[in-house]
Design an enzyme around this catalytic site. Structure first.
Site, mmCIF file in Angstrom:
data_model
loop_
_atom_site.group_PDB
_atom_site.id
_atom_site.type_symbol
_atom_site.label_atom_id
_atom_site.label_comp_id
_atom_site.label_asym_id
_atom_site.label_seq_id
_atom_site.Cartn_x
_atom_site.Cartn_y
_atom_site.Cartn_z
ATOM 1 N N TYR A 1 14.937 4.456 7.194
ATOM 2 C CA TYR A 1 14.553 4.010 5.849
ATOM 3 C C TYR A 1 13.618 5.049 5.247
ATOM 4 C CZ TYR A 1 12.698 1.104 2.067
ATOM 5 O OH TYR A 1 12.328 0.618 0.837
ATOM 6 N N ASP B 1 10.293 12.610 7.440
ATOM 7 C CA ASP B 1 9.669 11.510 6.719
ATOM 8 C C ASP B 1 8.658 10.865 7.655
ATOM 9 O OD1 ASP B 1 8.862 9.314 5.379
ATOM 10 O OD2 ASP B 1 10.866 8.479 5.034
ATOM 11 N N LYS C 1 1.091 5.587 3.692
ATOM 12 C CA LYS C 1 0.389 4.642 4.572
ATOM 13 C C LYS C 1 -0.976 5.166 5.016
ATOM 14 C CE LYS C 1 4.863 2.666 5.737
ATOM 15 N NZ LYS C 1 5.032 1.333 5.197
HETATM 16 N N1 PMP Z 1 9.649 6.267 4.474
HETATM 17 C C1 PMP Z 1 9.352 5.530 5.553
HETATM 18 C C2 PMP Z 1 9.562 6.121 6.907
HETATM 19 C C3 PMP Z 1 8.841 4.248 5.402
HETATM 20 O O1 PMP Z 1 8.551 3.532 6.476
HETATM 21 C C4 PMP Z 1 8.645 3.735 4.097
HETATM 22 C C5 PMP Z 1 8.092 2.349 3.847
HETATM 23 N N2 PMP Z 1 7.989 1.512 4.884
HETATM 24 C C6 PMP Z 1 8.968 4.552 3.007
HETATM 25 C C7 PMP Z 1 9.465 5.807 3.235
HETATM 26 C C8 PMP Z 1 8.777 4.063 1.606
HETATM 27 O O2 PMP Z 1 7.430 3.972 1.300
HETATM 28 P P1 PMP Z 1 6.935 3.033 0.105
HETATM 29 O O3 PMP Z 1 7.214 1.633 0.538
HETATM 30 O O4 PMP Z 1 5.481 3.341 -0.025
HETATM 31 O O5 PMP Z 1 7.701 3.432 -1.105
#
Ligand code: PMP
Length: 435
Positions: A149, A244, A272
């Site tokens: 994701y 990511d 985060k």
């Molecule tokens: N990349 C990863 C690996 C994530 O875990 C997340 C959210 N859990 C995102 C991107 C997206 O981040 P956001 O919810 O702050 O848009």
């Protein structure tokens, strides 16, 4: 709002009211708790490893705000920094000194972070990374991994994990076919599969985007050689490698997964932890790529709230606290190992086929007797049993992520007492689901 003020407002009342105005009653799908057959947990407040709901129930919280709470909820140093920043002006939409300090702190610890841009959400960071890769290579296709994701931008809503997988909607309506077709999907930890995709489509591939430690199909570590292999393949085919690290950045090591595994990608996305619990993300990487971003270059990206001063203050305080605790990652590793061993023993005693997978302070209980190496394995876990286990833990005051495909997070606030209480709860919960 205090629990007292809402004492008569039960979760059921709240949910009914919320649903009248908000789709599903929540502002992000996984908060609905549908995968575990419960109503949303409506939070009053959180501190340390504990979270209180509006009905006055107290939980040991393993969601950790979905990642940022490395030190637990509301650590004093971050709260104080935020309070001070708030008093100095909520938002400017202009440059300010502290954002540079934060960028320096990021560049100094993340391998390959020659340039850094601060944004607001993880989705924005990954979306910008892909735009940059496409601009730099003049190619369109990207490779992602099933169950990975990367936020909710159109290109990523193809075989996405966590929320999307939970709801069995791997492909969202509303994503144009042309966009979905430009996303090629590989299996995590299957280097030969990625190689085959490159052999067929190499000249079309702008980027490979990967969670180097997957959190969004539950915690899945990279096998030895996998990240190195991605590095080699992308280099050979002139594609951009994007790590990511929105979830694993500053969590699996001080410098994130790139530092932990010794593989330097071209671009890294962070979210985060970097914002200390406030909305802040970062895109970092190779100077020649990053210099293409506006206003230096032609690739557009902007944000009213980018590098928001209150979030910058929280991020700086977070990184300062991490640096003030030199044994932090070792402590988390040791506690994580104890938690894992305790949970594995409890499952064994109950005779339940469950595996605990963990990297540093990211962990997941998978209801399966096979190791989970990628989505092909994760998608076969026993979801109904997970839901029962979740509810049995919940009744015992332990809050897990309400999905079989979300990583749980250990924080510094989870001490021996919280670990022992969680293992004890699991002892009962595994027995309950064994029946
Ligand atoms: N990349 C990863 C690996 C994530 O875990 C997340 C959210 N859990 C995102 C991107 C997206 O981040 P956001 O919810 O702050 O848009």
């Amino acid at each position: 709002m205090s629990g007292l003020a809402l004492a008569t407002d039960t979760t059921a009342d709240w949910t009914a009211r919320a649903r009248r105005l908000t789709p599903g009653g929540v502002h992000s799908p996984v908060r609905a708790f549908r995968a575990v057959g419960l109503p949303p947990l409506v939070v009053d407040r959180a501190a340390g490893a504990r979270l209180l709901d509006v009905e006055g129930r107290s939980f040991i919280d393993w969601i950790g705000a979905w990642g940022p709470a490395l030190l637990g909820h509301a650590p004093a140093g971050i709260v104080a920094a935020v309070q001070q920043a708030v008093a100095e002006g909520l938002a400017f939409g202009l440059a300010a000194p502290d954002e540079l300090t934060l960028v320096e702190r990021i560049a100094e610890r993340v391998p390959g972070a020659e340039r850094v841009r601060l944004l607001v959400t993880g989705t924005e960071a990954t979306m910008t990374a892909v735009r940059l890769a496409r601009a730099a290579t003049g190619r369109t296709a990207i490779v992602k991994f099933a169950g990975g994701y990367h936020g909710h931008a159109d290109s990523f809503l193809v075989s996405a994990g966590s929320g999307a997988a939970t709801f069995g909607v791997p492909d969202s309506p509303g994503v144009p076919d042309e966009v979905a077709r430009a996303t090629l999907v590989a299996e995590f930890n299957d280097l030969a599969g990625v190689e085959a995709i490159f052999t067929e489509h190499g000249g079309r591939i702008a980027a490979v985007i990967v969670e180097p430690v997957v959190g969004n199909m539950g915690c899945v570590p990279p096998e030895p050689g996998f990240l190195e292999g991605l590095r080699e393949l992308t280099r050979r085919h002139g594609a951009v490698l994007i790590f990511d690290e929105v979830m694993c950045g500053f969590r699996v090591a001080r410098g994130g997964a790139a530092a932990r595994y010794g593989v330097t990608p071209d671009l890294v996305t962070l979210g985060k932890i970097v914002g200390g619990g406030l909305p802040l993300s970062a895109l970092a990487g190779r100077a020649d790529l990053m210099e293409r971003l506006a206003p230096e270059g032609p690739v557009y990206q902007a944000g009213t709230y980018a590098a928001h001063p209150v979030a910058v203050a929280a991020g700086l305080a977070m990184l300062a606290e991490i640096d003030a605790l030199p044994g932090l990652y070792d402590t988390l590793e040791a506690r994580g190992a104890r938690l894992q061993a305790g949970l594995e023993d409890a499952a064994r005693r109950a005779g339940v086929a469950a595996r605990v997978q963990r990297v540093a302070s990211m962990w997941t209980v998978f209801f399966t007797d096979h190791p989970v190496r990628g989505w092909a394995d994760a998608s076969h876990v026993d979801r109904a049993r997970f839901a029962r286990f979740f509810r049995a833990m919940f009744e015992r005051g332990v809050l897990l992520p309400p999905s079989p495909f979300e990583s749980a997070f250990l924080s510094l606030a989870h001490g021996e007492a919280e670990i022992a209480a969680t293992v004890e709860a699991a002892d009962g919960a595994f027995r309950e689901v064994a029946r």
